[in-house]
Design an enzyme around this catalytic site. Structure first.
Site, short mmCIF file in Angstrom:
data_model
loop_
_atom_site.label_atom_id
_atom_site.label_comp_id
_atom_site.label_asym_id
_atom_site.label_seq_id
_atom_site.Cartn_x
_atom_site.Cartn_y
_atom_site.Cartn_z
N HIS A 269 22.80 -19.75 10.07
CA HIS A 269 23.49 -19.97 11.34
C HIS A 269 23.60 -21.45 11.66
O HIS A 269 22.85 -22.00 12.45
CB HIS A 269 22.77 -19.21 12.45
CG HIS A 269 22.58 -17.78 12.08
ND1 HIS A 269 23.61 -16.88 12.10
CD2 HIS A 269 21.50 -17.09 11.64
CE1 HIS A 269 23.16 -15.70 11.70
NE2 HIS A 269 21.89 -15.80 11.41
N ASP A 299 18.48 -10.23 6.22
CA ASP A 299 17.32 -10.34 7.11
C ASP A 299 17.48 -9.66 8.46
O ASP A 299 16.49 -9.50 9.18
CB ASP A 299 16.91 -11.80 7.29
CG ASP A 299 18.05 -12.71 7.67
OD1 ASP A 299 19.18 -12.23 7.80
OD2 ASP A 299 17.81 -13.92 7.85
N TYR A 529 34.59 -15.85 8.94
CA TYR A 529 33.97 -16.94 8.19
C TYR A 529 33.51 -16.50 6.80
O TYR A 529 33.49 -17.30 5.86
CB TYR A 529 32.82 -17.55 8.98
CG TYR A 529 31.54 -16.75 9.02
CD1 TYR A 529 30.66 -16.73 7.95
CD2 TYR A 529 31.19 -16.02 10.15
CE1 TYR A 529 29.49 -16.00 7.99
CE2 TYR A 529 30.02 -15.29 10.20
CZ TYR A 529 29.17 -15.28 9.12
OH TYR A 529 28.00 -14.55 9.17
#
Length: 988
Positions: A269, A299, A529
């Protein structure tokens, strides 16, 4: 002379005039021209025609003909190629094909060739107007963040405030849903997360990295002192020195060991944008030099990917569910919602801000009953109300089995659906009834495991079995802290099995909590993205699905087949070996291919290039990472980061990146693409944002793209890396590759900064998720998963499993390892390997720590950095001048330890110690303590890796054992600790 010959010569002649004109009009362009003194030649390869340009002290002149020794030369095969390449708004595919087919050649040093391309490209971008004049010297720009799109107000070159985007009268109107006599319509604006509103404080944070830095006792030509990483200080150096050291180390490591000795990983991130995010410019650079990738684990989806996948497929969603039109179905047909390990008001999904909050408010208006199952009385439960059941961490699957027991014994499940739409139920039923092991999975049996009274579980099972119920398993389907326990695979598997028993896909019977499934336009194309941006990566991103056909670019291929599992980076470095299992979204069996590090014929990692985020706060047992950084096995560490926090303090060279407010980018609100198809259905409106360059980069910080480009210049890769494009040029290419030009011009989009995608008419809304499956029809929801080869008998009909149905008995597990005790072929209850059943350890550490994703920050984004978020006492507490991380403890447990509210406490086990501020609250069940993961700060009071941390890195305490042996997955929420009052003796 042909017409094209004449056109070519005219174009070259006019180029000098145009450059002079722009330099006279735009001071910034004049300054750019003054940067280089060079001779640039443009010609045909046969030397029959050409012109050269002399740039000297900011002036340009030109001469017809061919220069005997230009600094750079651009040569075309013929005038036809030249005409297509030299025109404004050229088709980039023409340029790429010309280069690949050697119809155009570029000669000269990379930095000079790139400078000349920038000189030409700026001719067509200078003077473009963007942003909105608000009067009084204030300009309003647009940007996008991990927590929602924003307006950015700037005055005198500084950000003065950041707000959510509110739409104007020209923007598309919202959708409406009429349910049970009420018309529901979302507001004409976007929402943001708390930390998105704190971005101004983060941009101007005193922790910003503004200049390149070198560790004071690091000498690339002498003693490197790796043992002092995390201890010694830093000195400011120039960009040239920093980049020269990094480029030199890349060359050295490749020369001495091979490209496999370079390892790169990223925090999941970084700052938002299709160009600057972690799957775009970073991948393009590292694919170009060759590297050992850090293989990420799923995760947020651990139990779903390693467990639930085997019951229903959905590998492209990492085991989570499809969610189309579930908002409308729930509002119209649902009678009860069960939130199980689900707190969407805190962890709202993937970049979805607080879009779902208004929709959950509608639940209350309709009087739909709600139940919350979580060891912590979470924010969603506290706001919405309803029954709260609090099982011990890691025991959720026992409760699920007991619910199934009641349904089976009291005939409260959908017999026909189970008979026609599932396989293997009989084997699971026998296990539930105790025929396999002699233990009926009754509510009374589960009470001994979960601590939840049998009467409450029986009552829930009966009500659920008689009502049309939605199951919210996690904030979005595939999340949830229960999936990150030692029994997380079994919990996620149980969730699928329970919904199969109730008729998944029938009206009012589905998965979700109004966080996903809005009726927005899924037919409008804009890339997420995960589709790779400018990476050129057809293997490691979802680019091949859509974007590559629409935005051709030079492909990039990493020639290194070695990889390191993210959760085992320390073992790879400290022990020199490790194994892992891959995260493969293509097919179920993809997760079975065990790999080893080092791979055959490859070297061990010697250089680590870390990009964004902090593993100390987000991975598990993270004292291991600090010790790995200080190992002499790592000869060189470079960190590219925005703030001086976390792992940045363990680098030899630090490269300061700027924020997304200081560069150009483009992206869509909450659009992941790839592994969460149509993830923007979290949002009430699809909003595509041009991320304006709102201010100049602070200090000497640079965009990630520019940093990689500067390194590429030193490695002879500038043109292959950039294709001669600036970041704004790439934004324009992505705009052209999408459906935006059908609705808005580039000039309009550039100025306004955002576009609200129109919604489809009601009759063209997407079909409800799984309705097709419940009715045994071909799939009609708008996603490409599964791939054609994974359908069993007929393309488009059935699920991704071998049978094409929901499988209670998993055929993929039967084939792979039918005797695996950790992942049996049917869902079972297996006690956690760290919990009450681990008797001796439980006596030593009697509190179970759960560490879900935080409410106020997004992983490390928003935490620390002198952010306004620090002032929220549910996030950090200010005590004696220091902001401490919060741990929540039940009053009974606190009293037994003499702990009062806001006492400093030591949370510890054999893996480490963390100093926190106690919050004494009845919202967490006895025997359990609660602290969010993802502290951005790591502040050891003594030697890094071997002393208590007062930054708040709770993940120093979590176990590094894999969720199951044959996986690459964490089980952070199976963690035993003890807590005592902290006296402060070790604090300097």
């Amino acid at each position: 002379m042909t017409f094209k010959d004449m056109q070519f010569r005219t174009t070259l002649y006019g180029l000098e005039k145009l450059i002079r004109q722009k330099a006279k009009r735009y001071p910034s362009y004049a300054r750019h021209l003054a940067e280089k003194n060079i001779v640039a030649q443009i010609k045909l390869k046969d030397n029959s025609s050409g012109r050269y340009y002399i740039f000297e002290n900011g002036k340009v002149t030109s001469r017809k003909g061919v220069h005997p020794c230009p600094d750079i030369c651009m040569a075309f095969e013929d005038t036809d190629i030249a005409a297509r390449i030299m025109k404004p708004n050229r088709n980039q595919l023409d340029f790429i094909n010309a280069g690949k087919n050697m119809q155009i050649t570029l000669q000269g040093p990379d930095d000079l060739v790139m400078w000349f391309f920038e000189t030409l490209n700026q001719l067509f971008t200078l003077g473009m107007e963007y942003g909105t004049d608000m009067g009084n010297g204030v300009k309003r720009y647009t940007s996008n963040t991990n927590g929602g799109p924003v307006f950015v107000y700037v005055k005198d070159g500084k950000i003065i405030r950041i707000t959510p985007i509110e739409f104007d009268e020209k923007d598309a109107t919202p959708w409406s849903i009429k349910a049970r006599g009420i018309n529901f319509t979302p507001p004409r604006k976007t929402t943001v997360t708390p930390y998105a509103l704190a971005w101004k404080s983060m941009v101007y944070s005193p922790d910003r990295l503004l200049y390149p830095m070198k560790r004071v006792d690091f000498d690339p030509n002498g003693n490197r002192n790796p043992q002092n990483r995390g201890i010694s200080g830093y000195e400011r150096i120039s960009w040239d020195e920093a980049l020269d050291i990094v480029a030199s180390e890349i060359k050295r490591v490749k020369r001495e060991y091979g490209p496999g000795a370079i390892m790169n990983g990223s925090g999941s991130h970084h700052t938002w944008g299709n160009l600057g995010y972690w799957l775009s410019s970073r991948l393009r650079f590292f694919n170009s030099i060759g590297f050992t990738p850090v293989e990420s684990n799923p995760d947020s989806w651990e139990g779903w990917y390693w467990g639930a996948v085997h019951h229903w497929g959905h590998t492209m969603r990492l085991g989570g569910a499809e969610t189309y039109s579930t908002v409308e179905d729930l509002l119209k047909n649902c009678e009860m919602v069960v939130f199980w390990s689900s707190d969407p008001e805190a962890t709202s999904g993937v970049y979805g801000a607080h879009e779902g909050t208004i929709r959950r408010q509608w639940l209350k208006e309709l009087g739909i009953k709600m139940v919350h199952i979580d060891p912590y009385y979470n924010h969603t439960a506290a706001w919405l109300g309803g029954k709260w059941l609090a099982p011990k961490p890691g025991t959720d699957s026992a409760m699920a089995l007991a619910i199934a027991y009641v349904w089976i014994t009291e005939n409260l499940y959908d017999h026909n659906y189970v008979a026609t739409r599932t396989v293997g139920f009989e084997k699971w039923r026998d296990y539930i009834l105790g025929k396999e092991d002699g233990i009926p999975k009754t509510p009374e049996w589960q009470e001994k495991e979960t601590g939840v009274p049998a009467k409450d579980v029986r009552a829930l099972a009966r009500e659920w079995g008689q009502r049309k119920t939605y199951l919210a398993a996690g904030g979005i389907i595939g999340f949830g802290g229960a999936c990150r326990t030692a029994t997380g695979t079994q919990w996620a598997r149980a969730m699928v099995c329970l919904m199969a028993m109730q008729g998944l896909g029938k009206p009012g019977v589905n998965m979700g909590c109004l966080q996903q499934g809005t009726p927005v336009n899924t037919k409008f194309y804009f890339p997420g993205y995960a589709e790779g941006g400018l990476s050129g990566d057809l293997e490691g991103t979802a680019m091949a699905a859509n974007l590559y056909q629409r935005m051709p670019q030079l492909p990039t291929i990493n020639t290194v087949y070695q990889r390191v599992p993210r959760l085992k980076i320390p073992e790879a470095i400290l022990e020199g070996r490790c194994t892992g299992y891959p995260k493969n979204p293509k097919t179920i069996e993809g997760q079975f291919f065990k790999y080893a590090y080092p791979a055959p014929g490859y070297p061990k990692v010697r250089m680590y290039y870390k990009y964004g985020g902090s593993h100390f706060g987000t991975m598990v047992d993270t004292n291991r990472y600090t010790r790995a950084y200080r190992s002499e096995e790592l000869e060189f560490v470079v960190n590219q980061s925005i703030w001086f926090e976390g792992e940045a303090r363990f680098a030899d060279i630090i490269l300061p990146a700027c924020t997304s407010f200081e560069r150009w980018d483009i992206g869509e609100f909450a659009n992941c693409g790839g592994y969460i198809n149509h993830s923007y259905t979290q949002c009430n409106h699809r909003v595509v944002v041009l991320q304006h360059k709102c201010i100049e980069p602070l200090g000497e910080s640079k965009s990630d793209y520019q940093i990689f480009l500067e390194l590429a210049k030193r490695l002879g890769l500038a043109i292959p890396y950039s294709e001669g494009m600036t970041e704004l040029d790439w934004c324009k290419r992505m705009f052209d590759a999408s459906d935006l030009p059908k609705y808005i011009s580039w000039k309009q989009f550039l100025k306004k900064g955002y576009f609200v995608v129109p919604n489809p008419p009601e009759e063209l809304r997407d079909p409800v998720a799984y309705r097709w499956y419940a009715e045994d029809r071909p799939k009609d929801t708008p996603e490409i998963s599964p791939l054609p080869a994974d359908y069993t008998e007929e393309y488009g009909r059935g699920l991704q499993t071998q049978s094409g149905k929901i499988e209670f008995e998993c055929s993929s597990l039967k084939r792979f390892d039918p005797d695996d005790p950790e992942r049996p072929v049917i869902c079972k209850y297996i006690p956690a390997w760290e919990g009450p059943h681990t008797t001796e350890l439980y006596k030593k550490y009697p509190l179970q720590l759960i560490s879900p994703h935080p409410r106020y920050s997004f992983h490390t984004m928003g935490d620390g950095k002198d952010s306004f978020i620090n002032e929220i006492e549910d996030h950090r507490v200010l005590i004696d001048g220091h902001y401490y991380w919060v741990i929540r403890i039940n009053p009974e447990d606190a009293a037994a330890r003499g702990i009062k509210n806001k006492d400093l406490v030591k949370v510890f086990n054999d893996r480490g110690e963390v100093i926190c501020a106690a919050q004494v609250t009845g919202r967490v069940r006895p025997g359990t303590v609660h602290a969010y993961e993802s502290s951005a700060l790591y502040e050891p009071v003594g030697e890094p890796g071997n002393s208590a941390d007062r930054g708040g890195c709770i993940n120093l305490l979590t176990p590094s054992r894999m969720i199951i042996e044959k996986s690459h997955g964490m089980a952070a929420n199976s963690c035993l600790v003890e807590i005592t009052k902290w006296e402060g003796g070790e604090v300097a």
